[in-house]
Design a protein around this motif. Structure first.
Motif, PDB file in Angstrom:
ATOM      1  N   LEU A 302       0.880  -1.452   0.046  1.00 47.92           N
ATOM      2  CA  LEU A 302      -0.034   0.034   0.024  1.00 47.92           C
ATOM      3  C   LEU A 302       0.905   1.406  -0.048  1.00 47.92           C
ATOM      4  CD1 LEU A 302      -2.578   1.606   0.407  1.00 47.92           C
ATOM      5  CD2 LEU A 302      -2.658   1.121   2.710  1.00 47.92           C
ATOM      6  N   PHE A 303       1.875   1.228   0.917  1.00 46.89           N
ATOM      7  CA  PHE A 303       2.539   2.476   0.963  1.00 46.89           C
ATOM      8  C   PHE A 303       3.381   2.775  -0.523  1.00 46.89           C
ATOM      9  CE2 PHE A 303       7.376   3.538   1.392  1.00 46.89           C
ATOM     10  CZ  PHE A 303       7.452   4.866   1.912  1.00 46.89           C
ATOM     11  N   LYS A 304       4.055   1.633  -1.210  1.00 49.17           N
ATOM     12  CA  LYS A 304       4.426   1.809  -2.591  1.00 49.17           C
ATOM     13  C   LYS A 304       3.427   2.343  -3.344  1.00 49.17           C
ATOM     14  CE  LYS A 304       7.903  -1.981  -1.973  1.00 49.17           C
ATOM     15  NZ  LYS A 304       8.480  -3.138  -2.564  1.00 49.17           N
ATOM     16  N   SER A 305       2.224   1.811  -3.619  1.00 44.89           N
ATOM     17  CA  SER A 305       1.348   2.376  -4.469  1.00 44.89           C
ATOM     18  C   SER A 305       1.004   4.093  -3.949  1.00 44.89           C
ATOM     19  CB  SER A 305      -0.038   1.645  -4.058  1.00 44.89           C
ATOM     20  OG  SER A 305       0.142   0.040  -4.253  1.00 44.89           O
ATOM     21  N   LEU A 306       1.096   4.086  -2.790  1.00 42.62           N
ATOM     22  CA  LEU A 306       0.636   5.666  -2.405  1.00 42.62           C
ATOM     23  C   LEU A 306       1.722   6.553  -2.895  1.00 42.62           C
ATOM     24  CD1 LEU A 306      -0.677   5.206   1.252  1.00 42.62           C
ATOM     25  CD2 LEU A 306      -1.995   5.801  -0.712  1.00 42.62           C
ATOM     26  N   VAL A 307       3.102   6.192  -2.770  1.00 43.67           N
ATOM     27  CA  VAL A 307       4.206   7.036  -3.255  1.00 43.67           C
ATOM     28  C   VAL A 307       4.340   7.085  -4.873  1.00 43.67           C
ATOM     29  CG1 VAL A 307       6.642   7.078  -3.395  1.00 43.67           C
ATOM     30  CG2 VAL A 307       5.620   6.314  -1.220  1.00 43.67           C
ATOM     31  N   ILE A 308       3.880   5.954  -5.445  1.00 44.60           N
ATOM     32  CA  ILE A 308       3.788   6.212  -7.118  1.00 44.60           C
ATOM     33  C   ILE A 308       2.603   7.054  -7.425  1.00 44.60           C
ATOM     34  CG2 ILE A 308       3.228   4.924  -9.015  1.00 44.60           C
ATOM     35  CD1 ILE A 308       4.642   2.383  -7.625  1.00 44.60           C
ATOM     36  N   ILE A 309       1.591   6.809  -6.918  1.00 41.23           N
ATOM     37  CA  ILE A 309       0.442   7.686  -7.165  1.00 41.23           C
ATOM     38  C   ILE A 309       0.747   9.359  -6.620  1.00 41.23           C
ATOM     39  CG2 ILE A 309      -1.816   8.349  -6.701  1.00 41.23           C
ATOM     40  CD1 ILE A 309      -2.561   5.633  -6.217  1.00 41.23           C
ATOM     41  N   GLY A 310       1.330   9.401  -5.688  1.00 41.88           N
ATOM     42  CA  GLY A 310       1.823  10.746  -5.350  1.00 41.88           C
ATOM     43  C   GLY A 310       2.618  11.335  -6.097  1.00 41.88           C
ATOM     44  N   ALA A 311       3.824  10.751  -6.768  1.00 41.51           N
ATOM     45  CA  ALA A 311       4.667  11.304  -7.522  1.00 41.51           C
ATOM     46  C   ALA A 311       4.098  11.592  -8.701  1.00 41.51           C
ATOM     47  CB  ALA A 311       5.620  10.248  -7.931  1.00 41.51           C
ATOM     48  N   LEU A 312       3.364  10.666  -9.511  1.00 42.06           N
ATOM     49  CA  LEU A 312       2.345  11.234 -10.746  1.00 42.06           C
ATOM     50  C   LEU A 312       1.480  12.424 -10.620  1.00 42.06           C
ATOM     51  CD1 LEU A 312       1.500   7.647 -12.098  1.00 42.06           C
ATOM     52  CD2 LEU A 312       3.223   8.980 -12.883  1.00 42.06           C
ATOM     53  N   SER A 313       0.648  12.357  -9.156  1.00 42.64           N
ATOM     54  CA  SER A 313      -0.071  13.444  -8.982  1.00 42.64           C
ATOM     55  C   SER A 313       0.512  14.678  -9.029  1.00 42.64           C
ATOM     56  CB  SER A 313      -0.925  13.231  -7.740  1.00 42.64           C
ATOM     57  OG  SER A 313      -1.548  11.977  -7.806  1.00 42.64           O
ATOM     58  N   GLY A 314       1.807  14.836  -8.353  1.00 46.81           N
ATOM     59  CA  GLY A 314       2.834  15.931  -7.993  1.00 46.81           C
ATOM     60  C   GLY A 314       3.056  16.400  -9.568  1.00 46.81           C
ATOM     61  N   PHE A 315       3.526  15.518 -10.268  1.00 45.24           N
ATOM     62  CA  PHE A 315       3.902  16.075 -11.460  1.00 45.24           C
ATOM     63  C   PHE A 315       2.655  16.945 -12.371  1.00 45.24           C
ATOM     64  CE2 PHE A 315       4.592  15.493 -16.422  1.00 45.24           C
ATOM     65  CZ  PHE A 315       5.757  16.451 -16.456  1.00 45.24           C
ATOM     66  N   ILE A 316       1.539  16.115 -12.735  1.00 46.70           N
ATOM     67  CA  ILE A 316       0.556  16.660 -13.030  1.00 46.70           C
ATOM     68  C   ILE A 316       0.141  17.986 -12.388  1.00 46.70           C
ATOM     69  CG2 ILE A 316      -1.903  16.111 -13.764  1.00 46.70           C
ATOM     70  CD1 ILE A 316      -1.170  13.261 -13.811  1.00 46.70           C
ATOM     71  N   LEU A 317      -0.205  17.975 -11.253  1.00 49.80           N
ATOM     72  CA  LEU A 317      -0.711  19.161 -10.465  1.00 49.80           C
ATOM     73  C   LEU A 317       0.239  20.210 -10.646  1.00 49.80           C
ATOM     74  CD1 LEU A 317      -1.979  17.470  -7.028  1.00 49.80           C
ATOM     75  CD2 LEU A 317      -3.278  18.471  -8.836  1.00 49.80           C
ATOM     76  N   GLY A 318       1.634  20.044 -10.528  1.00 46.29           N
ATOM     77  CA  GLY A 318       2.489  20.992 -10.841  1.00 46.29           C
ATOM     78  C   GLY A 318       2.467  21.630 -12.118  1.00 46.29           C
ATOM     79  N   SER A 319       2.277  20.903 -12.930  1.00 45.27           N
ATOM     80  CA  SER A 319       2.260  21.351 -14.409  1.00 45.27           C
ATOM     81  C   SER A 319       0.938  22.159 -14.706  1.00 45.27           C
ATOM     82  CB  SER A 319       2.312  20.290 -15.390  1.00 45.27           C
ATOM     83  OG  SER A 319       3.386  19.599 -15.361  1.00 45.27           O
ATOM     84  N   ILE A 320      -0.251  21.655 -14.168  1.00 49.61           N
ATOM     85  CA  ILE A 320      -1.538  22.384 -14.535  1.00 49.61           C
ATOM     86  C   ILE A 320      -1.673  23.709 -13.491  1.00 49.61           C
ATOM     87  CG2 ILE A 320      -4.134  22.058 -14.115  1.00 49.61           C
ATOM     88  CD1 ILE A 320      -3.755  19.223 -14.954  1.00 49.61           C
TER      89      ILE A 320
END
Length: 445
Positions: A302-320
């Motif tokens: 679960l921890f690994k999944s959360l970190v992966i989703i967090g990294a992807l979300s961070g890039f998308i949110l940062g760009s938008i």
């Protein structure tokens, strides 16, 4: 991954509604007056950031409810909800009184006596919105109880209705009746009261009494304080640092304050997309770490999944998030000086925003595992160092970009330290001996 998305998807809306209300106020008020737009800076900080001081109620409720459900004890869940609702009501009434008595003084200290126009407008906003304090904190407890039960749809419906009320109210009161910053405050206050009632109703629909309140015994109060105190220190560190950002920006020109108000509201609205990852960890991790069917292997997955989703979300949110003030700054202000100041902070704005979702997932895991001493001590240390850096940047005349680069250092330090803690062989996700993280152990100490 699918289970996380099913829970955190609706939970995104929960965290978006608060910043969205302030952002709507910012957009509507900014079309009429640069002074009132600047006044929203200290006004929203005083209301919104002060509310985060009481985030310990939300986190304590979610943690205690999720842990009790893992033990399948429904009566204990109801009792904990009742005493936390009582504490929320007491805190809400206390804050309402505090705002009435000390609001103008606090705003003067925060903004500076020379900004009389800004202080007067900000105080109007604060006094009106402060009327909703009891409803806000009681609603937070009810919302967090539902999230601890792994239900994010019920609270989402309540806050969606509140956001619609706030948006319509802003347009009617500010644009048609020309009430300005006072109209925005009334619209937000009414919407928050409605949200608090609907949160309690959503809790009742799940078979619990959301109107039941109980005075905690001394032992129960101590247990809650043991859990809440480190969380309080952690939240205070965040609140104080964000408040310092506004404080140092307020020492600059009115246009700089207005630009920072727009940027910080956009940042908060984007950053809350990472909060559901923290809530997911707090709702699902206790069962895997402390539950009857505990499994550290599943906890690490679960921890690994959360970190992966967090990294992807961070890039998308940062760009938008960066593209909005870059390409569409006139949504918030037509003042060219305000727009120029906004554009100066775009790079640090992106760097700070991109790491935020991952940081939330890491800190949510630490909270779920009750590694409270570490997270409170590390956060207070990062706050002290970040504040010192902010002071240096401000004293050397780096302006608004300096404030935002200090935020970059603050956010990336939180991420790095939490990641190292959780990936350590002796961390709570790898060690079978969890006595050091038990609440009873900390209480005895």
């Amino acid at each position: 991954m699918v289970e996380i998305v099913k829970f955190s998807g609706p939970a995104v809306g929960l965290w978006l509604c608060g910043p969205l209300m302030s952002l709507i106020d910012t957009a509507v008020v900014g079309q009429g007056s640069s002074i009132e737009l600047a006044a929203l800076g200290p006004g929203t900080v005083f209301i919104d950031n002060t509310s985060y001081v009481f985030m310990f109620l939300s986190i304590a409720t979610s943690n205690l409810v999720a842990t009790s459900l893992a033990r399948r004890d429904k009566e204990e869940v109801q009792h904990q909800i009742s005493i936390l609702l009582f504490i929320g009501l007491v805190c809400g009434v206390s804050m309402l009184i505090f705002m009435r008595l000390f609001g103008p003084w606090a705003l003067t200290v925060f903004t500076g006596a020379r900004n009389a126009d800004i202080i007067a407008a900000a105080n109007t906003y604060v006094q009106i919105r402060g009327l909703a304090w009891p409803a806000i904190l009681v609603g937070w407890v009810a919302q967090s109880a539902s999230l601890g039960m792994k239900d994010s749809w019920g609270p989402l419906k309540a806050l969606a209705a509140a956001s619609v009320i706030n948006g319509i109210g802003d347009i009617v009161l500010c644009r048609f009746f020309q009430y300005g910053i006072a109209g925005a405050a009334w619209a937000t206050m009414v919407s928050q009261v409605v949200a608090g009632y609907m949160m309690i109703k959503a809790l009742n629909d799940k078979g619990y009494n959301g109107f039941s309140m109980s005075i905690p015994s001394p032992n129960e109060l101590v247990q809650i304080l043991v859990l809440a105190a480190p969380v309080f220190v952690t939240m205070m560190s965040k609140v104080l640092f964000y408040s310092l950002l506004v404080y140092f920006a307020a020492s600059m020109s009115t246009q700089t304050v207005a630009a920072h108000q727009v940027m910080i509201q956009l940042y908060c609205m984007c950053a809350v997309w990472g909060e559901p990852l923290s809530q997911t960890a707090q709702s699902f991790m206790p069962e895997l770490i402390y539950g009857a069917n505990r499994s550290l292997l599943k906890a690490r997955m679960l921890f690994k999944s959360l970190v992966i989703i967090g990294a992807l979300s961070g890039f998308i949110l940062g760009s938008i998030g960066t593209s909005i003030p870059w390409l569409f700054p006139k949504l918030f202000s037509h003042d060219p000086l305000v727009i120029k100041e906004m554009h100066k902070a775009l790079i640090p704005y992106f760097l700070a925003l991109s790491v935020t979702p991952s940081t939330h997932s890491l800190e949510g895991t630490l909270l779920a595992g009750r590694d409270l001493k570490f997270i409170s001590s590390s956060m207070s240390t990062i706050f002290c160092l970040g504040s010192l850096l902010l002071l240096v940047f401000s004293s050397r005349g780096y302006g608004l970009p300096g404030c935002w680069f200090a935020l970059v250092a603050f956010q990336w330090s939180r991420f790095s330290i939490a990641l190292r803690r959780l990936t350590s062989p002796n961390g709570l996700l790898h060690s079978e001996d969890l006595t050091g993280y038990q609440l009873e152990k900390q209480k005895a100490a």
